[in-house]
Design a protein around this motif. Sequence first.
Motif, PDB file in Angstrom:
ATOM      1  N   THR A 190     -39.728   4.492 -58.515  1.00 44.92           N
ATOM      2  CA  THR A 190     -40.089   5.011 -56.934  1.00 44.92           C
ATOM      3  C   THR A 190     -39.861   5.852 -56.734  1.00 44.92           C
ATOM      4  OG1 THR A 190     -42.154   3.492 -56.982  1.00 44.92           O
ATOM      5  CG2 THR A 190     -41.396   4.752 -55.367  1.00 44.92           C
ATOM      6  N   LEU A 191     -38.099   4.929 -55.824  1.00 41.37           N
ATOM      7  CA  LEU A 191     -36.974   5.550 -56.116  1.00 41.37           C
ATOM      8  C   LEU A 191     -35.843   6.086 -56.387  1.00 41.37           C
ATOM      9  CD1 LEU A 191     -35.710   1.588 -53.841  1.00 41.37           C
ATOM     10  CD2 LEU A 191     -37.139   4.190 -52.982  1.00 41.37           C
ATOM     11  N   LEU A 192     -36.078   6.320 -57.739  1.00 44.08           N
ATOM     12  CA  LEU A 192     -35.263   8.284 -58.535  1.00 44.08           C
ATOM     13  C   LEU A 192     -35.919   9.056 -57.604  1.00 44.08           C
ATOM     14  CD1 LEU A 192     -36.205   7.190 -62.659  1.00 44.08           C
ATOM     15  CD2 LEU A 192     -34.185   6.574 -61.043  1.00 44.08           C
ATOM     16  N   GLY A 193     -33.763   9.469 -58.103  1.00 42.01           N
ATOM     17  CA  GLY A 193     -34.772  11.006 -57.418  1.00 42.01           C
ATOM     18  C   GLY A 193     -35.121  11.999 -58.155  1.00 42.01           C
ATOM     19  N   THR A 194     -35.599  11.970 -59.226  1.00 47.82           N
ATOM     20  CA  THR A 194     -35.613  12.818 -60.054  1.00 47.82           C
ATOM     21  C   THR A 194     -37.196  13.117 -59.866  1.00 47.82           C
ATOM     22  OG1 THR A 194     -34.660  11.771 -62.236  1.00 47.82           O
ATOM     23  CG2 THR A 194     -36.737  13.274 -62.656  1.00 47.82           C
ATOM     24  N   PRO A 195     -37.644  14.680 -60.281  1.00 48.66           N
ATOM     25  CA  PRO A 195     -38.902  15.183 -59.445  1.00 48.66           C
ATOM     26  C   PRO A 195     -39.671  14.100 -60.300  1.00 48.66           C
ATOM     27  CG  PRO A 195     -37.355  16.915 -60.721  1.00 48.66           C
ATOM     28  CD  PRO A 195     -36.449  15.438 -60.142  1.00 48.66           C
ATOM     29  N   ILE A 196     -41.406  14.328 -59.803  1.00 48.42           N
ATOM     30  CA  ILE A 196     -42.635  13.483 -60.289  1.00 48.42           C
ATOM     31  C   ILE A 196     -42.414  13.759 -61.645  1.00 48.42           C
ATOM     32  CG2 ILE A 196     -43.935  14.866 -58.941  1.00 48.42           C
ATOM     33  CD1 ILE A 196     -44.056  10.854 -59.893  1.00 48.42           C
ATOM     34  N   HIS A 197     -42.387  15.344 -62.210  1.00 44.29           N
ATOM     35  CA  HIS A 197     -42.483  15.405 -63.374  1.00 44.29           C
ATOM     36  C   HIS A 197     -42.233  15.712 -63.959  1.00 44.29           C
ATOM     37  CE1 HIS A 197     -41.181  19.264 -61.404  1.00 44.29           C
ATOM     38  NE2 HIS A 197     -40.569  19.467 -62.647  1.00 44.29           N
ATOM     39  N   GLN A 198     -41.135  14.755 -63.849  1.00 47.71           N
ATOM     40  CA  GLN A 198     -39.559  14.925 -65.581  1.00 47.71           C
ATOM     41  C   GLN A 198     -39.266  12.926 -65.095  1.00 47.71           C
ATOM     42  OE1 GLN A 198     -36.343  16.823 -63.698  1.00 47.71           O
ATOM     43  NE2 GLN A 198     -36.876  19.168 -64.775  1.00 47.71           N
ATOM     44  N   LYS A 199     -39.851  11.889 -65.060  1.00 47.44           N
ATOM     45  CA  LYS A 199     -39.821  10.442 -64.906  1.00 47.44           C
ATOM     46  C   LYS A 199     -40.757  10.266 -65.466  1.00 47.44           C
ATOM     47  CE  LYS A 199     -40.649   9.564 -59.880  1.00 47.44           C
ATOM     48  NZ  LYS A 199     -39.813   8.761 -59.113  1.00 47.44           N
ATOM     49  N   ASN A 200     -40.936   9.097 -66.155  1.00 52.56           N
ATOM     50  CA  ASN A 200     -42.242   8.704 -66.901  1.00 52.56           C
ATOM     51  C   ASN A 200     -41.675   7.179 -67.302  1.00 52.56           C
ATOM     52  OD1 ASN A 200     -44.472   8.963 -67.750  1.00 52.56           O
ATOM     53  ND2 ASN A 200     -44.618  10.199 -69.658  1.00 52.56           N
ATOM     54  N   LYS A 201     -43.454   6.444 -66.931  1.00 52.69           N
ATOM     55  CA  LYS A 201     -43.026   4.728 -67.852  1.00 52.69           C
ATOM     56  C   LYS A 201     -43.656   4.719 -68.496  1.00 52.69           C
ATOM     57  CE  LYS A 201     -45.472   3.991 -63.356  1.00 52.69           C
ATOM     58  NZ  LYS A 201     -46.091   4.711 -62.980  1.00 52.69           N
ATOM     59  N   PHE A 202     -43.559   3.583 -69.124  1.00 48.10           N
ATOM     60  CA  PHE A 202     -44.362   2.974 -69.641  1.00 48.10           C
ATOM     61  C   PHE A 202     -44.252   1.319 -70.094  1.00 48.10           C
ATOM     62  CE2 PHE A 202     -43.844   6.953 -71.988  1.00 48.10           C
ATOM     63  CZ  PHE A 202     -45.428   7.602 -73.091  1.00 48.10           C
ATOM     64  N   LEU A 203     -45.812   0.730 -70.092  1.00 46.51           N
ATOM     65  CA  LEU A 203     -45.741  -0.922 -69.650  1.00 46.51           C
ATOM     66  C   LEU A 203     -46.289  -1.643 -70.895  1.00 46.51           C
ATOM     67  CD1 LEU A 203     -46.401  -1.525 -65.543  1.00 46.51           C
ATOM     68  CD2 LEU A 203     -43.862  -1.898 -67.210  1.00 46.51           C
ATOM     69  N   TYR A 204     -45.804  -2.233 -71.162  1.00 46.88           N
ATOM     70  CA  TYR A 204     -46.321  -3.265 -72.710  1.00 46.88           C
ATOM     71  C   TYR A 204     -46.151  -4.547 -72.628  1.00 46.88           C
ATOM     72  CZ  TYR A 204     -44.207   1.389 -74.273  1.00 46.88           C
ATOM     73  OH  TYR A 204     -44.088   2.254 -75.159  1.00 46.88           O
ATOM     74  N   GLU A 205     -47.544  -5.414 -73.222  1.00 46.08           N
ATOM     75  CA  GLU A 205     -47.666  -6.265 -73.015  1.00 46.08           C
ATOM     76  C   GLU A 205     -46.526  -7.155 -73.449  1.00 46.08           C
ATOM     77  OE1 GLU A 205     -50.397  -7.481 -71.498  1.00 46.08           O
ATOM     78  OE2 GLU A 205     -50.878  -5.547 -70.677  1.00 46.08           O
TER      79      GLU A 205
END
Length: 231
Positions: A190-205
Amino acid sequence: NAAYGNERMAAYLFLPHGKRGPFQVVLFFPGSDAIYTRISDPTVMPKDFDFFIRSGRAVLFPVYKSTFERADDLKTDTPVMTNSYRDHVIMWVKDVSRSIDYMQTRIDLDCSKLAYYGVSWGGGMGAIVPAIEKRLAAVVLHVAGLSLERSLPEVDALNYVSRVKVPVLMLNGKYDHFFPVETSMMPMYTLLGTPIHQKNKFLYESGHSVPRHELIKNALDWLDQCFGPVQ
């Protein structure tokens, strides 16, 4: 030469076999096992990033201060409120910068397409290094988050993460005890200064790692998206 004291540093450069450059480059920042290992073995190192090499990219693995043959009195990567830890963080970032200085002397490396790949300890440092070293153009973090322990403000990741502006991909496990999702991973994202359309995340089990096939797919897709496919 290192960028401090009268020290020398080394780095291992892995190039795709049978291919010609200039290559896209991945700069690797390892997990804390590098702090506890006393000998750097280039036959073992690629297990963490061989898929980048197989994709046609070069990988540079610097021997950071306190790791492998450069071991010193530092025993852990856990942040603490000491001058010694502060000085080590500064030296680690300087090691990154000196490594990039070296890469820019080589005509077979395309440093305009330079990515940072951090794992665990390197994942946490991903909140600091790309904020300072502006030659890094993309970031992939394999298990990362903000540390729950504090350090002196000069090197506290909380004071840097919003200054990271380049594209960032975070790959985390839902049950990671080092970087819990709600208190560590998501605050960093959330705090990354990267524009929202240039950051992504994946969560795995998973815990403090992610499934290898997912890591490979998403990491390579991310660099293809940021830099274009390898020619």
